[in-house]
Motif scaffolding. Structure first.
Motif, PDB file in Angstrom:
ATOM      1  N   LYS A   1       2.356  -3.852  12.322  1.00  0.00           N
ATOM      2  CA  LYS A   1       1.502  -4.650  11.298  1.00  0.00           C
ATOM      3  C   LYS A   1       2.995  -4.910  10.160  1.00  0.00           C
ATOM      4  N   TRP A   2       3.438  -5.521   9.778  1.00  0.00           N
ATOM      5  CA  TRP A   2       4.089  -6.063   8.870  1.00  0.00           C
ATOM      6  C   TRP A   2       3.744  -5.540   7.171  1.00  0.00           C
ATOM      7  N   SER A   3       2.152  -5.670   7.631  1.00  0.00           N
ATOM      8  CA  SER A   3       1.339  -4.935   6.232  1.00  0.00           C
ATOM      9  C   SER A   3       1.441  -3.355   6.211  1.00  0.00           C
TER      10      SER A   3
ATOM     11  N   ALA B   1       3.166  -2.034   2.294  1.00  0.00           N
ATOM     12  CA  ALA B   1       2.451  -1.084   1.618  1.00  0.00           C
ATOM     13  C   ALA B   1       3.567   0.178   1.531  1.00  0.00           C
ATOM     14  N   LEU B   2       3.822   0.802   2.574  1.00  0.00           N
ATOM     15  CA  LEU B   2       4.644   1.236   2.147  1.00  0.00           C
ATOM     16  C   LEU B   2       5.831   1.521   1.096  1.00  0.00           C
ATOM     17  N   ILE B   3       6.538   0.153   1.069  1.00  0.00           N
ATOM     18  CA  ILE B   3       7.359  -0.276   0.117  1.00  0.00           C
ATOM     19  C   ILE B   3       6.280  -0.533  -1.613  1.00  0.00           C
ATOM     20  N   ALA B   4       5.661  -1.029  -1.137  1.00  0.00           N
ATOM     21  CA  ALA B   4       3.990  -0.967  -2.347  1.00  0.00           C
ATOM     22  C   ALA B   4       3.913   0.556  -3.071  1.00  0.00           C
TER      23      ALA B   4
ATOM     24  N   GLY C   1      -4.343  -4.200  -4.156  1.00  0.00           N
ATOM     25  CA  GLY C   1      -4.673  -5.616  -2.671  1.00  0.00           C
ATOM     26  C   GLY C   1      -3.794  -5.415  -1.293  1.00  0.00           C
ATOM     27  N   ILE C   2      -2.801  -5.056  -1.922  1.00  0.00           N
ATOM     28  CA  ILE C   2      -1.719  -4.646  -0.651  1.00  0.00           C
ATOM     29  C   ILE C   2      -1.951  -3.303   0.173  1.00  0.00           C
ATOM     30  N   SER C   3      -1.531  -1.812  -1.146  1.00  0.00           N
ATOM     31  CA  SER C   3      -1.370  -0.561  -0.720  1.00  0.00           C
ATOM     32  C   SER C   3      -3.123  -0.012  -0.523  1.00  0.00           C
TER      33      SER C   3
ATOM     34  N   LEU D   1      -2.088   8.702   9.865  1.00  0.00           N
ATOM     35  CA  LEU D   1      -0.887   8.180  10.392  1.00  0.00           C
ATOM     36  C   LEU D   1       0.059   7.615   9.126  1.00  0.00           C
ATOM     37  N   ARG D   2      -0.866   6.478   8.227  1.00  0.00           N
ATOM     38  CA  ARG D   2      -0.856   5.819   6.755  1.00  0.00           C
ATOM     39  C   ARG D   2      -0.763   7.197   5.624  1.00  0.00           C
TER      40      ARG D   2
END
Length: 281
Positions: free
Chosen positions: A34-36, A40-43, A96-98, A119-120
């Motif tokens: 999933k791109w989301s 989230a990792l980038i955020a 709202g993103i991560s 994992l997350r």
């Protein structure tokens, strides 16, 4: 008439009854598709980078100003505001993103409460540490002389305090923060008290502010392993590394206690589990 109004109010809140969502799976490989997840990792990376960049600059600027004038600079109060204010801003921007963790201890606490997968949690912590290193690296690249002269914003145990006191300060400070995170983001509380608007990043930012006021004189205030690790990597001095364990062990213990307290005491998780066991028996 009063009974009618009371009955209407009761039915209104009854309609907002809340049921606990199922626990997040321990392993969820589907997240990798999933791109989301990557967003989230980038955020988390960018938020932690900005957090360290602004706060370490504030610390260095204060030390430079106070060197010339003991009453100059923002003072400890200003430093605490910088940390708390940046958390408020960044949690608001990334929630709202991560989820707006920006802190491995927060991520660890939410993992123990089964709010995020293993994992997350692991990849969030990696992203946060890399973001912290990058943020402090930018400070050193642009103000190297002041950075080296004023200790690089690295967390170290202050003279006159034992390691036990420093560890206790980190445990208690992180407990306050993670306890606040759980309370401010509790969906059951939001459903029950939906008539009382609460901006979750605000109490979280205030928790960071208050903890910094109390513990800056002791450890410089860690309560965020990524913040301490990023500063230690770039500053790279023996004292910062010698005390580094304190800024991982303390926050993780504090986060674990906060997660257990919220889930099993305040949310009565232990009683629910016992009741479920008895009904199945």
């Amino acid at each position: 008439m009063a009974k009618d109004v009371e009955g209407a109010e009761h039915s209104e809140f009854a309609a907002k009854d809340y049921h606990d969502p199922p626990p997040t799976p321990l392993f969820d490989a589907e997240e990798l598709t999933k791109w989301s997840f990557y967003r989230a990792l980038i955020a988390e990376f960018i938020a932690t980078l900005l957090f360290l960049y602004i706060t370490v600059l504030t610390v260095i600027g204060y030390k430079e100003q106070s060197k010339l004038d003991q009453c100059g600079g923002v003072g400890i109060l200003g430093i605490a505001w910088a940390f708390g204010g940046m958390i408020f801003v960044l949690v608001y921007c990334t929630a709202g993103i991560s989820g707006g963790h920006i802190n491995p201890a927060v991520t660890f606490g939410l993992f123990l409460a089964r709010k995020v997968s293993l994992l997350r949690a692991v990849l969030y912590i990696v992203a946060q540490c890399l973001g912290a290193i990058s943020g402090v690296g930018l400070v050193k690249a642009w103000q190297k002389t002041l950075y080296v002269e004023h200790g690089g914003g690295a967390n170290e145990l202050s003279p006159g305090y034992s390691k036990g006191i420093g560890l206790a300060a980190e445990i208690i400070g992180t407990f306050v923060l993670v306890y606040t995170v759980f309370s401010a983001t509790d969906p059951k509380r939001n459903a029950r008290d939906s008539h009382v608007p609460v901006l979750a990043p605000l109490p979280i930012g205030f928790a960071v502010f208050m903890v910094h006021l109390a513990t800056i004189p002791i450890t410089g205030t860690g309560i965020n392993p990524a913040r301490s690790f990023g500063a230690a990597v770039i500053y790279n001095q023996d004292k910062a590394w010698d005390d580094q364990w304190m800024f991982w062990v303390g926050p993780f213990i504090g986060a674990a206690i906060a997660a257990l307290y919220h889930q099993f005491v305040l949310r009565a998780g232990a009683i629910k589990a016992l009741g479920s066991f008895r009904s199945n028996a």
